[in-house]
Design an enzyme around this catalytic site. Structure first.
Site, PDB file in Angstrom:
ATOM      1  N   TRP A 112     -12.892  14.842  11.383  1.00 17.80           N
ATOM      2  CA  TRP A 112     -13.010  13.732  10.442  1.00 17.80           C
ATOM      3  C   TRP A 112     -13.534  12.487  11.125  1.00 17.80           C
ATOM      4  O   TRP A 112     -14.050  11.604  10.460  1.00 17.80           O
ATOM      5  CB  TRP A 112     -11.683  13.447   9.734  1.00 17.80           C
ATOM      6  CG  TRP A 112     -10.727  12.571  10.484  1.00 17.80           C
ATOM      7  CD1 TRP A 112      -9.857  12.959  11.453  1.00 17.80           C
ATOM      8  CD2 TRP A 112     -10.560  11.160  10.339  1.00 17.80           C
ATOM      9  NE1 TRP A 112      -9.157  11.882  11.924  1.00 17.80           N
ATOM     10  CE2 TRP A 112      -9.565  10.752  11.264  1.00 17.80           C
ATOM     11  CE3 TRP A 112     -11.140  10.183   9.522  1.00 17.80           C
ATOM     12  CZ2 TRP A 112      -9.144   9.429  11.397  1.00 17.80           C
ATOM     13  CZ3 TRP A 112     -10.716   8.859   9.662  1.00 17.80           C
ATOM     14  CH2 TRP A 112      -9.734   8.492  10.581  1.00 17.80           C
ATOM     15  N   THR A 167       5.883  -3.431  11.680  1.00 22.24           N
ATOM     16  CA  THR A 167       6.101  -2.206  10.929  1.00 22.24           C
ATOM     17  C   THR A 167       7.593  -1.903  10.844  1.00 22.24           C
ATOM     18  O   THR A 167       8.117  -1.566   9.777  1.00 22.24           O
ATOM     19  CB  THR A 167       5.343  -1.038  11.589  1.00 22.24           C
ATOM     20  OG1 THR A 167       4.023  -1.479  11.906  1.00 22.24           O
ATOM     21  CG2 THR A 167       5.255   0.146  10.671  1.00 22.24           C
ATOM     22  N   ASP A 216      -7.790  -8.167 -17.182  1.00 18.63           N
ATOM     23  CA  ASP A 216      -8.569  -7.106 -16.530  1.00 18.63           C
ATOM     24  C   ASP A 216      -8.826  -7.565 -15.102  1.00 18.63           C
ATOM     25  O   ASP A 216      -8.305  -8.594 -14.687  1.00 18.63           O
ATOM     26  CB  ASP A 216      -9.898  -6.843 -17.268  1.00 18.63           C
ATOM     27  CG  ASP A 216     -10.354  -5.391 -17.083  1.00 18.63           C
ATOM     28  OD1 ASP A 216     -10.287  -4.895 -15.943  1.00 18.63           O
ATOM     29  OD2 ASP A 216     -10.755  -4.752 -18.060  1.00 18.63           O
ATOM     30  N   HIS A 228      -6.450   2.515  21.397  1.00 18.07           N
ATOM     31  CA  HIS A 228      -5.371   3.477  21.680  1.00 18.07           C
ATOM     32  C   HIS A 228      -5.769   4.884  21.250  1.00 18.07           C
ATOM     33  O   HIS A 228      -5.111   5.842  21.609  1.00 18.07           O
ATOM     34  CB  HIS A 228      -4.024   3.049  21.089  1.00 18.07           C
ATOM     35  CG  HIS A 228      -3.943   3.014  19.594  1.00 18.07           C
ATOM     36  ND1 HIS A 228      -3.214   2.071  18.925  1.00 18.07           N
ATOM     37  CD2 HIS A 228      -4.483   3.780  18.632  1.00 18.07           C
ATOM     38  CE1 HIS A 228      -3.300   2.270  17.628  1.00 18.07           C
ATOM     39  NE2 HIS A 228      -4.078   3.306  17.415  1.00 18.07           N
ATOM     40  N   HIS A 229      -6.834   4.983  20.497  1.00 15.58           N
ATOM     41  CA  HIS A 229      -7.344   6.319  20.173  1.00 15.58           C
ATOM     42  C   HIS A 229      -8.238   6.844  21.281  1.00 15.58           C
ATOM     43  O   HIS A 229      -8.769   7.938  21.188  1.00 15.58           O
ATOM     44  CB  HIS A 229      -8.128   6.275  18.865  1.00 15.58           C
ATOM     45  CG  HIS A 229      -7.260   5.945  17.682  1.00 15.58           C
ATOM     46  ND1 HIS A 229      -6.592   6.906  16.975  1.00 15.58           N
ATOM     47  CD2 HIS A 229      -6.934   4.776  17.111  1.00 15.58           C
ATOM     48  CE1 HIS A 229      -5.890   6.329  15.999  1.00 15.58           C
ATOM     49  NE2 HIS A 229      -6.085   5.027  16.068  1.00 15.58           N
ATOM     50  N   ARG A 234      -5.065  20.531  19.364  1.00 13.57           N
ATOM     51  CA  ARG A 234      -5.452  20.572  17.963  1.00 13.57           C
ATOM     52  C   ARG A 234      -6.857  21.176  17.882  1.00 13.57           C
ATOM     53  O   ARG A 234      -7.557  21.290  18.877  1.00 13.57           O
ATOM     54  CB  ARG A 234      -5.392  19.191  17.288  1.00 13.57           C
ATOM     55  CG  ARG A 234      -5.924  18.075  18.069  1.00 13.57           C
ATOM     56  CD  ARG A 234      -5.584  16.675  17.511  1.00 13.57           C
ATOM     57  NE  ARG A 234      -6.176  16.346  16.226  1.00 13.57           N
ATOM     58  CZ  ARG A 234      -6.551  15.124  15.862  1.00 13.57           C
ATOM     59  NH1 ARG A 234      -6.420  14.101  16.719  1.00 13.57           N
ATOM     60  NH2 ARG A 234      -7.056  14.881  14.691  1.00 13.57           N
ATOM     61  N   GLU A 239      -8.155   1.426   9.102  1.00 11.05           N
ATOM     62  CA  GLU A 239      -8.148   2.438   8.056  1.00 11.05           C
ATOM     63  C   GLU A 239      -6.767   3.080   7.892  1.00 11.05           C
ATOM     64  O   GLU A 239      -6.329   3.324   6.771  1.00 11.05           O
ATOM     65  CB  GLU A 239      -9.209   3.513   8.350  1.00 11.05           C
ATOM     66  CG  GLU A 239      -9.143   4.753   7.480  1.00 11.05           C
ATOM     67  CD  GLU A 239      -9.588   4.516   6.042  1.00 11.05           C
ATOM     68  OE1 GLU A 239     -10.182   3.449   5.772  1.00 11.05           O
ATOM     69  OE2 GLU A 239      -9.335   5.394   5.193  1.00 11.05           O
ATOM     70  N   SER A 253       8.137  -0.860  -2.155  1.00  7.40           N
ATOM     71  CA  SER A 253       8.729  -2.192  -2.278  1.00  7.40           C
ATOM     72  C   SER A 253       8.953  -2.566  -3.734  1.00  7.40           C
ATOM     73  O   SER A 253       9.658  -3.530  -4.023  1.00  7.40           O
ATOM     74  CB  SER A 253       7.849  -3.244  -1.604  1.00  7.40           C
ATOM     75  OG  SER A 253       7.662  -2.919  -0.252  1.00  7.40           O
ATOM     76  N   SER A 306     -18.462   2.564  -2.567  1.00  7.82           N
ATOM     77  CA  SER A 306     -17.409   2.519  -3.579  1.00  7.82           C
ATOM     78  C   SER A 306     -16.234   1.674  -3.113  1.00  7.82           C
ATOM     79  O   SER A 306     -15.757   0.789  -3.825  1.00  7.82           O
ATOM     80  CB  SER A 306     -16.958   3.947  -3.883  1.00  7.82           C
ATOM     81  OG  SER A 306     -15.732   3.947  -4.543  1.00  7.82           O
ATOM     82  N   SER A 307     -15.780   1.927  -1.884  1.00  9.47           N
ATOM     83  CA  SER A 307     -14.612   1.198  -1.390  1.00  9.47           C
ATOM     84  C   SER A 307     -14.895  -0.285  -1.275  1.00  9.47           C
ATOM     85  O   SER A 307     -14.047  -1.122  -1.608  1.00  9.47           O
ATOM     86  CB  SER A 307     -14.192   1.730  -0.020  1.00  9.47           C
ATOM     87  OG  SER A 307     -13.869   3.073  -0.101  1.00  9.47           O
ATOM     88  N   HIS A 329     -10.686  19.048   5.452  1.00 12.05           N
ATOM     89  CA  HIS A 329      -9.307  18.713   5.089  1.00 12.05           C
ATOM     90  C   HIS A 329      -9.034  17.239   5.393  1.00 12.05           C
ATOM     91  O   HIS A 329      -8.573  16.490   4.531  1.00 12.05           O
ATOM     92  CB  HIS A 329      -8.320  19.605   5.838  1.00 12.05           C
ATOM     93  CG  HIS A 329      -6.906  19.118   5.752  1.00 12.05           C
ATOM     94  ND1 HIS A 329      -6.191  19.108   4.584  1.00 12.05           N
ATOM     95  CD2 HIS A 329      -6.082  18.576   6.694  1.00 12.05           C
ATOM     96  CE1 HIS A 329      -4.986  18.595   4.806  1.00 12.05           C
ATOM     97  NE2 HIS A 329      -4.898  18.262   6.079  1.00 12.05           N
ATOM     98  N   TYR A 334      -3.987   1.732   8.253  1.00  8.51           N
ATOM     99  CA  TYR A 334      -3.158   0.816   7.475  1.00  8.51           C
ATOM    100  C   TYR A 334      -3.651   0.698   6.047  1.00  8.51           C
ATOM    101  O   TYR A 334      -2.866   0.452   5.131  1.00  8.51           O
ATOM    102  CB  TYR A 334      -3.053  -0.537   8.178  1.00  8.51           C
ATOM    103  CG  TYR A 334      -2.056  -0.429   9.307  1.00  8.51           C
ATOM    104  CD1 TYR A 334      -0.697  -0.354   9.021  1.00  8.51           C
ATOM    105  CD2 TYR A 334      -2.457  -0.315  10.622  1.00  8.51           C
ATOM    106  CE1 TYR A 334       0.230  -0.181  10.028  1.00  8.51           C
ATOM    107  CE2 TYR A 334      -1.541  -0.145  11.643  1.00  8.51           C
ATOM    108  CZ  TYR A 334      -0.190  -0.076  11.334  1.00  8.51           C
ATOM    109  OH  TYR A 334       0.727   0.112  12.332  1.00  8.51           O
ATOM    110  N   HIS A 374      -8.615   2.330  13.063  1.00  9.62           N
ATOM    111  CA  HIS A 374      -7.217   1.929  13.024  1.00  9.62           C
ATOM    112  C   HIS A 374      -6.882   1.094  11.792  1.00  9.62           C
ATOM    113  O   HIS A 374      -5.895   1.396  11.115  1.00  9.62           O
ATOM    114  CB  HIS A 374      -6.728   1.265  14.312  1.00  9.62           C
ATOM    115  CG  HIS A 374      -5.263   1.079  14.223  1.00  9.62           C
ATOM    116  ND1 HIS A 374      -4.370   2.068  14.535  1.00  9.62           N
ATOM    117  CD2 HIS A 374      -4.532   0.074  13.683  1.00  9.62           C
ATOM    118  CE1 HIS A 374      -3.142   1.671  14.218  1.00  9.62           C
ATOM    119  NE2 HIS A 374      -3.215   0.456  13.708  1.00  9.62           N
ATOM    120  N   LYS A 419       9.593  -4.002   8.372  1.00 12.37           N
ATOM    121  CA  LYS A 419       9.541  -3.549   6.989  1.00 12.37           C
ATOM    122  C   LYS A 419      10.623  -2.512   6.726  1.00 12.37           C
ATOM    123  O   LYS A 419      11.309  -2.533   5.708  1.00 12.37           O
ATOM    124  CB  LYS A 419       8.169  -2.963   6.673  1.00 12.37           C
ATOM    125  CG  LYS A 419       7.112  -4.031   6.505  1.00 12.37           C
ATOM    126  CD  LYS A 419       5.831  -3.423   5.984  1.00 12.37           C
ATOM    127  CE  LYS A 419       4.808  -4.476   5.699  1.00 12.37           C
ATOM    128  NZ  LYS A 419       5.166  -5.367   4.605  1.00 12.37           N
TER     129      LYS A 419
END
Ligand code: HEM
Ligand SMILES: [Cu+2]
Lengths: 224, 617, 124
Positions: free
Chosen positions: B144, B334, B109, B308-309, B456, B261, B274, B174-175, B80, B263, B259, B337
């Site tokens: 994950w 953040t 293009d 922080h993780h 979890r 990621e 926006s 790909s990314s 998931h 964002y 992290h 915004k």
């Protein structure tokens, strides 16, 4: 299916670009920036694990196997690697000469020296050969390490050392293939000033791989 | 449902004979069609991941249930998360990057159209590769973020993690390929006058995301390569048992990527709202420069908060203080915004279209997730919250409340541009309200079950711990999502065929993409526009309107206008196929490695040696 | 910011003109052969110095060894990038694209060294 190499056409895009630059050059610099992070991850891991292997052989220290009493000398071979480092350094000189030769292809050449300096094939060959020589040194280094008892599975040093230098070697290999491809194009239809971008981006890649080796040589081989 | 039976717009893809049929899709290099491919594929994976979530919630609906086994439950939550992050949200963002970036900056293009096709095909094949195993109950099962050493052969001997490592490596290719492409496009393909500070905010956020991708993905690539080597070649990177490896190595490398990621996942949605909020408030985006700088600041700071993780690890007071502080700092740009969006709406003449509702939904719901984020920015607080449902609540508020709401807003807003027809507003609003109710009913109670200590990633739990009610609520909420999605899908496909004809600028928006026909012709702009302001259609000068007038004309082909467009080609697909075959070889049969490599190299050379577009000078 | 070259003057005013706009290549004073071989010489000399230092036991043991080697390696790095990769002479967008990531990479490396106890901050 393969289109003739003559189709690798003039680098000038006929489309408007914001900065007046060729997009391929922008992309290769972005790629090089990204590669900085790739190699820093590898180098960090090597340094994190430096001095933390449980068993030898070690890079700079002797190690006696407690089980067999066998003595392992420090495994890094500084003279050989210094030689290969020098070869790679020189390849960068050859590469800039190759690029200059392509850029100045159409300028008239009078002296023998000018003709030698102006031969793109010569300098592309020299660069590719220097790169291949570097790879030869690396193959020699890897096999002799394995003979002396250090493989990629032996300890933390072996895993991180072979992976780091192996990644670099893979980059050199890709570079040599790239150079040989350019040579093929040169023999087929001659590289001229309008192709300088093709050579320029290959050169940027090549120098970057050299620059990475400059860092690896110091951090892995020289600093104990 | 407002259905007007009018003929298909002139520029709908099927108006061109040679541009329809399966082959045209397999060989397309048109950024708009690739964007559409991304959109459909990612929506498919979004629903696939959704089904996994539904099963998870069904299992947790009441104490001591055994709908699925513990082992299969592990596979469900792992897939998931992996699916939603790598196969749904990132590619949904990529769909918009593809479709919108060239249109917003006035280009015909992307910088490298064939590379763009390559990115898509690698994504598709990689997605299939990593998704198939769950159908045979051999899917990845370590979460994950795949913590090593748990993911090493010693603890995960099966084939499951092999799919995960290799799948993520493929998706990384790909990314990265896409990121170099978009980065170059934004730097170098902006129309005259489209200075950086005139770029639409979506393109700005996309730009920042590409920078994050280019810097973050190499790190996880290396972490994954180590794991691959450990699993296949017996190296020791994560071998804590006999080689003395450090169990934190993976965690650091992963979160240095991880992290940024998050964002990468949310900034595209920020970009979309926006665009949405100013359009339906009839006001330019408030504090445009501040929005840009806060985006840049987020990107820079984003590389300095990763630990922080890892507060639960016990990194020591200095590291904890440092990362706690930087994490609190990153909440400032953040928050800026959020205030700018609110100020954009303030005193505007607001139209509550579906897209606008989703935009407002993002502002509201993301804020809740941001607040819980600041709560666990404090290490002592985090020690209580980490690995509980409180964290699950946090990241669903930011990812669902943020990314997904923004993306749905973007879909409703840009559907007319993509298809030439409007989506039905009434159904859209039903979809929106169902989603908001489902979202809050599912995830808000998780704050409480988490605070009450529910960890979890447990597959079931005993009654009597105070968790039952909250879990029942979450499960009830989760069951509403499929209904909402059905409404959306129905609306999507019916509107595609029978929706009202949109015209070039149905919403009265101000940016370049609305100056051209809907759907846009293959060359996008008959005349490359000259830009004099941020909203050329709102506050432009004579040149802007003149360009817009020329560009809104329908019916011309690129041949009519003498515009050179790239050839379509199958080669990017073949290279992608070769690459993925090569990786498959590691698991299935080593012979495939050679076959794949041969196909890849051959097609790659053939691609590089053939011209992009017809000769012209 | 970075688009200084995208000057807004002489805008091609039709799609036609755009497609045929003359290429605005970077026109810079490119380094020449004499720069190239001097650079190569300097690089070689530094390398000789580095390897030499490796064989001086008293220096290797001293505090200055690691910083010196890091400095020399950084110097070589910078020289190659500036002259051989002609970053010094090229469009500044390339400098941004390279130094930005390089900084992030360097800071990440230093951060990791702290976190894994290879570098220390002495408090008090
Ligand atoms: C206001 C800004 C934010 C702050 C201060 C913040 C803070 C945190 C912290 C401290 C954690 C670690 C909690 C733990 O595991 O104990 C965390 C987890 C997480 N955050 Fe955020 N966050 C913020 C915004 C975001 C955004 C924008 C996203 C994504 C769009 C996001 C996604 C996540 C995810 C996915 C996790 C959990 C990862 C996992 O353990 O699987 N966060 N956040
Ligand atoms: Cu984080």
């Amino acid at each position: 299916m393969t289109a003739p190499a003559t189709h690798v056409s003039a680098p000038a895009p006929h489309h408007y670009t914001t900065l007046g630059l060729d997009s391929r050059k922008v992309a290769i610099w972005a790629f090089i920036g990204s590669e900085c992070m790739l190699f820093v991850s590898l180098i960090s891991t090597y340094l994190i694990y430096k001095g933390r292997s449980i068993v030898g052989p070690f890079p700079h220290e002797t190690w006696t196997d407690p089980a067999t009493g066998h003595v392992f000398k420090p495994i890094l071979n500084i003279p050989v690697t210094s030689a290969s480092t020098f070869v790679l350094l020189m390849s960068s000189l050859f590469m800039v000469l190759a690029l200059a030769a392509v850029q100045n292809k159409e300028k008239p050449k009078h002296t023998r020296g000018e003709r030698i300096l102006g031969s793109s094939r010569l300098w592309l060959w020299m660069t590719a050969i220097a790169g291949a020589t570097f790879l030869g040194f690396q193959a020699f280094e890897f096999t002799s390490f394995v003979h002396e008892g250090l493989s990629i599975r032996t300890n933390l040093f072996g895993s991180s050392f072979f992976t780091l230098t192996g990644f670099h070697g893979a980059h050199v290999t890709a570079g040599v293939i790239w150079l040989v491809t350019l040579l093929a194009i040169d023999y087929r239809r001659g590289l001229g000033p309008r192709d300088s971008l093709l050579v320029d981006i290959a050169a940027l890649y090549w120098h970057f791989v050299d620059v990475i080796w400059i860092v690896i040589f110091t951090l892995v081989y020289l600093i104990r | 449902m407002a259905t007007t039976a009018r003929p298909a717009p002139k520029h709908s893809p099927d108006a061109y004979g040679e541009h329809s049929g399966l082959w045209s899709w397999l060989s397309t290099v048109d950024h708009k069609r690739i964007g559409v491919l991304y959109l459909y594929t990612a929506l498919f994976f979004f629903m696939f991941g959704g089904v996994e979530a539904i099963i998870i919630r069904a299992q947790l609906g009441a104490p001591n249930q055994h709908l699925v086994s513990a082992e299969f439950y592990n596979q469900l939550f792992t897939m998931h998360g992996t699916t939603m992050i790598f196969l749904a949200i990132m590619p949904l963002s990529a769909a918009f990057f593809n479709f919108l970036i060239p249109l917003q900056i006035g280009a015909r293009d992307v910088a490298f159209p064939r590379l763009n096709a390559f990115s898509y095909w690698v994504y598709l094949f990689g997605g299939i590769f990593i998704t198939i195993p769950i159908l045979f109950a051999v899917a990845p099962n370590d979460g994950w973020f795949g913590y090593a050493p748990l993911t090493t052969r010693a603890y995960s001997p099966g084939i499951n993690i092999d799919f995960w490592v290799i799948g993520l490596l493929i998706l990384g290719v790909s990314s990265l390929a896409a990121a170099f492409n978009f980065l170059t496009t934004i730097i170098n393909l902006r129309a005259p006058g489209m200075t950086l500070m005139r770029m639409p905010m979506f393109t700005w956020m996309a730009f920042i995301v590409q920078v994050l991708l280019v810097l973050a993905f190499p790190v996880v690539t290396i972490a994954l390569v180590f794991l691959l080597f450990d699993r296949f070649f017996g190296t020791n990177f994560y071998n804590t048992v006999s080689a003395g490896a450090d169990p934190l190595l993976w965690q650091h490398l992963f979160w240095i990527f991880g992290h940024p990621e998050v964002y990468i996942l949310v900034l595209p949605a920020f970009g979309l709202v926006s665009e949405v909020l100013p359009t339906y408030s009839k006001k330019p985006l408030f504090g445009y420069p501040v929005m840009v700088y806060s985006g840049i600041l987020i990107a820079v700071l984003g590389f300095g908060v990763w630990a922080h993780h890892m507060f639960a690890v016990g990194l020591g007071p200095i590291a904890d203080t440092f990362f706690g502080l930087t994490t609190m700092l990153i909440a400032i740009p953040t928050g800026v915004k959020i205030f700018n969006w609110i100020a954009t709406m303030a005193q505007g003449s607001i139209r509550y279209t579906t897209a606008m509702l989703f935009g407002i939904g993002l502002v509201a719901l993301f804020t809740i997730g941001g607040i819980s984020g600041i709560m666990h920015a404090s290490p002592p607080a985090d020690l209580q919250q980490t690995d509980t449902y409180f964290i699950v609540a946090h990241f669903h508020y930011v990812l669902f409340g943020g990314s997904i709401m923004g993306i749905f807003g973007g879909i409703y807003h840009y559907f007319p541009k993509i298809t030439g027809r409007l989506m039905d507003e009434k159904l859209g609003k039903i979809h929106f309200w169902l989603t908001v109710v489902a979202m809050n009913l599912t995830f808000f109670p998780m704050h409480f079950s988490g605070m009450l200590g529910m960890p979890r990633r447990i597959y079931t739990y005993d009654a009597g711990q105070g968790w039952d009610l909250f879990n029942a609520m979450s499960t009830a909420g989760a069951m509403i999502f499929p209904i909402a999605m059905l409404v959306f899908i129905y609306n999507f496909f019916v509107s595609r065929k029978r929706g009202e004809i949109a015209g070039s600028n149905p919403w009265g928006a101000g940016t370049l993409e609305w100056t051209i026909p809907s759907p846009p012709p293959e060359y996008n702009f008959a005349k490359i526009p000259t830009v004099t302001s941020r909203y050329p259609l709102w506050e432009g000068k004579e040149v802007d309107y003149e360009c817009a007038r020329i560009n809104s004309q329908e019916g011309k082909t690129s041949a009519d206008l003498g515009i050179v467009m790239p050839y379509s080609t199958i080669k990017p697909l073949l290279v992608a196929l070769g690459l993925v075959t090569m990786f498959c070889g590691l698991i299935f049969a080593r012979a495939l490695i050679g076959v794949g490599a041969a196909l890849m190299i051959f097609s790659l050379y053939s691609w590089l040696l053939s011209p992009l577009e017809p000769e012209h000078d | 910011m970075m688009d200084s070259h995208a000057s807004m003057t002489n805008l091609p005013d039709s799609a036609e003109a755009l497609a045929h706009a003359p290429r605005r290549e970077e026109e810079h004073a490119h380094p020449t052969w004499s720069t190239y071989w001097k650079v190569a010489l300097i690089l070689s000399l530094i390398t000789v110095g580095e390897v030499w230092a490796y064989y001086l036991p008293s220096f290797v043991g001293s505090r200055g060894f690691v910083p010196t080697l890091l400095f020399l390696s950084g110097l070589k790095f910078a020289i190659v990038v500036m002259f051989y990769m002609h970053l010094k002479y090229d469009h500044r967008i390339f400098r941004v694209l390279f130094t930005g990531p390089l900084l992030v990479a360097a800071i990440t490396l230093i951060g990791l060294m702290f976190l894994f106890g290879h570098l220390f901050i002495k408090i008090m």
